[in-house]
Design a protein around this motif. Structure first.
Motif, PDB file in Angstrom:
ATOM      1  N   LEU A  32      48.192  47.168  49.674  1.00 36.13           N
ATOM      2  CA  LEU A  32      47.466  46.105  50.283  1.00 36.13           C
ATOM      3  C   LEU A  32      47.550  46.273  51.799  1.00 36.13           C
ATOM      4  CD1 LEU A  32      44.960  44.356  49.960  1.00 36.13           C
ATOM      5  CD2 LEU A  32      46.815  42.317  50.098  1.00 36.13           C
ATOM      6  N   GLU A  37      41.832  45.940  57.170  1.00 38.68           N
ATOM      7  CA  GLU A  37      41.464  44.540  57.281  1.00 38.68           C
ATOM      8  C   GLU A  37      40.149  43.878  57.397  1.00 38.68           C
ATOM      9  OE1 GLU A  37      44.516  41.910  58.960  1.00 38.68           O
ATOM     10  OE2 GLU A  37      45.766  42.234  57.207  1.00 38.68           O
ATOM     11  N   ILE A  41      36.850  43.129  49.135  1.00 38.99           N
ATOM     12  CA  ILE A  41      37.646  43.342  48.012  1.00 38.99           C
ATOM     13  C   ILE A  41      36.470  42.742  46.922  1.00 38.99           C
ATOM     14  CG2 ILE A  41      39.055  43.319  45.902  1.00 38.99           C
ATOM     15  CD1 ILE A  41      41.361  42.566  48.580  1.00 38.99           C
ATOM     16  N   VAL A  55      36.857  48.579  47.112  1.00 34.42           N
ATOM     17  CA  VAL A  55      36.995  47.993  48.735  1.00 34.42           C
ATOM     18  C   VAL A  55      35.960  48.697  49.440  1.00 34.42           C
ATOM     19  CG1 VAL A  55      38.557  47.964  50.540  1.00 34.42           C
ATOM     20  CG2 VAL A  55      39.476  47.954  48.275  1.00 34.42           C
ATOM     21  N   VAL A  79      39.923  41.788  52.555  1.00 34.71           N
ATOM     22  CA  VAL A  79      41.320  42.188  52.683  1.00 34.71           C
ATOM     23  C   VAL A  79      42.347  41.325  53.682  1.00 34.71           C
ATOM     24  CG1 VAL A  79      42.871  44.333  53.605  1.00 34.71           C
ATOM     25  CG2 VAL A  79      40.489  44.370  51.888  1.00 34.71           C
TER      26      VAL A  79
END
Length: 114
Positions: A32, A37, A41, A55, A79
């Motif tokens: 992860l 970022e 998800i 993703v 994320v």
């Protein structure tokens, strides 16, 4: 989590991985911190460590991106938020949790707090 639940999670995760190259929640959580970022998800229900995830970039107009929709996935968490949830939770623990435990913590957050 008792031993029986751990065995079930491990069996489910192993079974999902054998079904092809798709990414599972377990796989994603395991890496992860290296995921962009800015992504979101999307996960297929029922949510568990072996759940298939996608993703993708969240659509400006909202909704589920095509690749997630084709996989039957729905919004799970951004994320950056998943990383923040785990960081906050980890700071209160005395030992490093397993990947399965991290998955279960994110699932609980997504179901109850997101």
């Amino acid at each position: 989590m008792n031993q029986e639940q751990r065995i079930l999670i491990l069996m489910t995760t192993t079974e999902m991985r054998r079904k092809g190259n798709r990414m599972t929640l377990y796989d994603l959580v395991n890496s992860l911190t290296s995921v962009d970022e800015d992504k979101t998800i999307y996960a297929k229900r029922p949510w568990q460590p072996g759940t298939a995830v996608v993703v993708a970039t969240e659509l400006d107009e909202g909704g589920v991106p095509d690749e997630a929709a084709k996989a039957g996935a729905e919004y799970f968490l951004e994320v950056f938020l998943a990383n923040d949830v785990l960081k906050g939770w980890l700071s209160s623990l005395d030992k490093e949790p397993t990947i399965e435990e991290k998955c279960l913590r994110l699932i609980k957050y997504a179901e109850e707090d997101a």
